[in-house]
Enzyme design. Structure first.
Site, PDB file in Angstrom:
ATOM      1  N   LYS A  58     -17.028   5.977  -4.216  1.00  0.00           N
ATOM      2  CA  LYS A  58     -18.363   5.991  -4.828  1.00  0.00           C
ATOM      3  C   LYS A  58     -19.238   4.778  -4.817  1.00  0.00           C
ATOM      4  O   LYS A  58     -20.091   4.566  -5.464  1.00  0.00           O
ATOM      5  CB  LYS A  58     -18.345   6.860  -6.196  1.00  0.00           C
ATOM      6  CG  LYS A  58     -17.727   7.773  -6.459  1.00  0.00           C
ATOM      7  CD  LYS A  58     -17.763   8.495  -7.720  1.00  0.00           C
ATOM      8  CE  LYS A  58     -16.291   8.863  -8.177  1.00  0.00           C
ATOM      9  NZ  LYS A  58     -15.999   9.236  -9.541  1.00  0.00           N
ATOM     10  N   HIS A  75       1.714  -9.814   3.882  1.00  0.00           N
ATOM     11  CA  HIS A  75       2.502  -8.588   3.410  1.00  0.00           C
ATOM     12  C   HIS A  75       3.633  -9.351   2.700  1.00  0.00           C
ATOM     13  O   HIS A  75       4.869  -9.131   3.039  1.00  0.00           O
ATOM     14  CB  HIS A  75       2.961  -7.474   4.414  1.00  0.00           C
ATOM     15  CG  HIS A  75       3.460  -6.405   3.923  1.00  0.00           C
ATOM     16  ND1 HIS A  75       3.771  -6.079   2.611  1.00  0.00           N
ATOM     17  CD2 HIS A  75       3.616  -5.197   4.660  1.00  0.00           C
ATOM     18  CE1 HIS A  75       4.060  -4.683   2.414  1.00  0.00           C
ATOM     19  NE2 HIS A  75       4.240  -4.089   3.667  1.00  0.00           N
ATOM     20  N   ARG A 134      -2.536  -1.899  -1.758  1.00  0.00           N
ATOM     21  CA  ARG A 134      -2.479  -1.922  -0.232  1.00  0.00           C
ATOM     22  C   ARG A 134      -4.132  -1.525  -0.022  1.00  0.00           C
ATOM     23  O   ARG A 134      -4.626  -0.569  -0.327  1.00  0.00           O
ATOM     24  CB  ARG A 134      -1.640  -0.954   0.363  1.00  0.00           C
ATOM     25  CG  ARG A 134      -1.945  -1.048   1.728  1.00  0.00           C
ATOM     26  CD  ARG A 134      -0.990  -0.347   2.710  1.00  0.00           C
ATOM     27  NE  ARG A 134       0.382  -1.257   2.523  1.00  0.00           N
ATOM     28  CZ  ARG A 134       1.628  -0.754   3.299  1.00  0.00           C
ATOM     29  NH1 ARG A 134       1.590   0.224   4.031  1.00  0.00           N
ATOM     30  NH2 ARG A 134       2.656  -1.622   3.077  1.00  0.00           N
ATOM     31  N   ARG A 187       7.260   3.333   2.518  1.00  0.00           N
ATOM     32  CA  ARG A 187       8.414   2.406   2.109  1.00  0.00           C
ATOM     33  C   ARG A 187       7.851   1.579   0.955  1.00  0.00           C
ATOM     34  O   ARG A 187       8.206   1.507  -0.195  1.00  0.00           O
ATOM     35  CB  ARG A 187       9.122   1.143   3.139  1.00  0.00           C
ATOM     36  CG  ARG A 187      10.175   1.597   3.741  1.00  0.00           C
ATOM     37  CD  ARG A 187      10.031   1.317   5.167  1.00  0.00           C
ATOM     38  NE  ARG A 187       8.844   1.904   5.974  1.00  0.00           N
ATOM     39  CZ  ARG A 187       8.607   3.028   6.359  1.00  0.00           C
ATOM     40  NH1 ARG A 187       9.804   3.750   6.845  1.00  0.00           N
ATOM     41  NH2 ARG A 187       7.679   3.318   7.108  1.00  0.00           N
ATOM     42  N   THR A 188       6.542   0.900   1.148  1.00  0.00           N
ATOM     43  CA  THR A 188       6.219  -0.076   0.162  1.00  0.00           C
ATOM     44  C   THR A 188       5.803   0.731  -1.161  1.00  0.00           C
ATOM     45  O   THR A 188       6.114   0.276  -2.161  1.00  0.00           O
ATOM     46  CB  THR A 188       5.031  -0.679   0.781  1.00  0.00           C
ATOM     47  OG1 THR A 188       5.327  -1.208   1.824  1.00  0.00           O
ATOM     48  CG2 THR A 188       4.429  -1.928  -0.140  1.00  0.00           C
TER      49      THR A 188
HETATM   50  N1   CP Z   1       7.050  -1.828   6.015  1.00  0.00           N
HETATM   51  C1   CP Z   1       6.014  -1.109   5.370  1.00  0.00           C
HETATM   52  O1   CP Z   1       4.978  -1.705   4.837  1.00  0.00           O
HETATM   53  O2   CP Z   1       5.851   0.198   5.534  1.00  0.00           O
HETATM   54  P1   CP Z   1       5.057   1.232   4.850  1.00  0.00           P
HETATM   55  O3   CP Z   1       3.765   0.923   5.636  1.00  0.00           O
HETATM   56  O4   CP Z   1       5.748   2.588   4.679  1.00  0.00           O
HETATM   57  O5   CP Z   1       4.757   0.832   3.401  1.00  0.00           O
END
Ligand code: CP
Length: 365
Positions: free
Chosen positions: A80, A129, A101, A51-52
């Site tokens: 590396k 998040h 991320r 999603r993100t």
């Molecule tokens: N909600 C969320 O962060 O989903 P993903 O890990 O698929 O990005």
């Protein structure tokens, strides 16, 4: 603010402006389809995501911009031995905004310290998040018509669930909210959050009983037990499957108790509930793309945003002190070479690491 590291970087007025922009985009999806022409988003995902990452990329494409991407732990020169700071400085030469991320708490902050362009925290370990919270806020706002005056149930892994931490940070700022925190005792929310709720005078209870909580709440935020954060697989197996929400169980809840989930789900929401109008988790995933569009527009608006890398999540000023050291093995500052070690003193006088917000426990010799 220049970067989005935690949801508290934005005031409630700024969050409302993003929500209003998102609501407008939903009513007129192509309103901004040329706004980011000539701009590039870099998505650096050192942990898995559906999603993100894809909603960020879809958002930028729909705004007329382009996307460059690194996916997977082995997809960049970090494997590396390159630092996140050097990675950010380099990607600043190629893009206009970065969404990152990474499994370590504070990784987005570490990049922000050396980045010439805005850094968006797309999930830093079990820490924060904030863009998931943007999706959550828009979902609650659209479904309930308000963000305050709600009894909010949050269920599952409240210890490692980064979406939970950012959600509590956000919803505790709206008048009249109260919390029912539902988890096994091993996965209770870190004490920092309950202390904060207590100080703010926000009512909350902690329980392990989902059935008892269901009739009392206006919304339920279900979460997955975060397998990848457990050091002991046996402990995960012991806790997995503890809470399973299904259509029968949801009979205990009110007719307007919405159910959110940041997704992905494992088994904590049965598919037999998906067709219930109270199930809004896929709408929430859609809302994530819209709020990320609004966020990208804000960050690339051409205005000079003040740098916010010198403040803690609660706005305390950061300081450097070479006699202090963070010992949290999940924090970026215990892994990243040459990192600018910074701290802040919270409202209780506790000195905390600026990257992971954990109390500093050990002094260097
Ligand atoms: N909600 C969320 O962060 O989903 P993903 O890990 O698929 O990005």
């Amino acid at each position: 603010m220049k970067h989005l590291l935690n949801i508290t970087d934005y005031s409630t007025e700024e969050l409302q402006a993003l929500i209003d922009k998102a609501v407008f985009i939903i009513s007129d999806p192509w309103a901004y389809n040329h706004s980011c022409e000539g701009k590039k988003l870099a998505t650096l995902f050192f942990e898995p995501s559906t999603r993100t990452r894809l909603s960020f990329e879809a958002a930028m494409l729909e705004l007329g911009g382009r996307v460059i991407s690194v996916t997977g732990a082995g997809g960049s020169s970090v494997t590396k031995g390159e630092t996140l700071a050097d990675t950010a400085r380099t990607v600043s030469c190629y893009a206009d905004v970065i969404a990152v991320r990474h499994p370590l708490a504070g990784s987005a902050r570490a990049m922000a310290n050396s980045s010439a362009i805005p850094i968006i925290n797309a999930g830093d370990g079990g820490h924060y998040h904030p863009t998931q919270t943007l999706a959550d806020l828009l979902t609650v706002y659209r479904e309930k018509g308000k963000l305050g005056g709600l009894r909010i149930g949050i269920c599952g892994d409240l210890l490692y669930g980064r979406t939970v931490h950012s959600l509590i940070d956000a919803m505790s700022r709206y008048e009249g909210n109260s919390f029912v925190l539902i988890s096994p005792k091993e996965l209770m929310v870190p004490p920092y959050y309950t202390e904060k709720l207590g100080e703010l005078g926000i009512p909350f209870v902690q329980t392990d009983d989902l059935d008892e909580a269901l009739p009392e709440i206006d919304m339920l935020y279900m979460t997955r037990i975060q397998r990848e954060r457990f050091e002991d697989p046996a402990q995960y197996e012991k806790l997995a499957g503890r809470y399973i929400l299904d259509a029968a169980r949801m009979k205990r809840a009110s007719d307007d108790c919405i159910v959110l989930h940041p997704l992905p789900r494992v088994d904590e929401i049965s598919t037999d509930f998906d067709s219930d109008p109270r199930a809004v988790y896929f709408t929430q995933a859609f809302n994530g793309k819209i709020m990320r569009k609004a966020l990208i527009l804000k960050l690339l608006a051409g205005k000079e945003h003040p740098d916010n890398t010198d403040l803690s999540p609660e706005g305390e000023k950061l300081f450097r002190d070479d006699t202090l050291s963070c010992t949290n093995s999940r924090c970026v500052c215990t892994h990243e070479r040459g990192i600018r070690k910074e701290f802040y003193t919270d409202r209780h006088g506790t000195v905390r690491c600026a990257y992971c917000d954990q109390p500093v426990t050990a002094a260097k010799e």
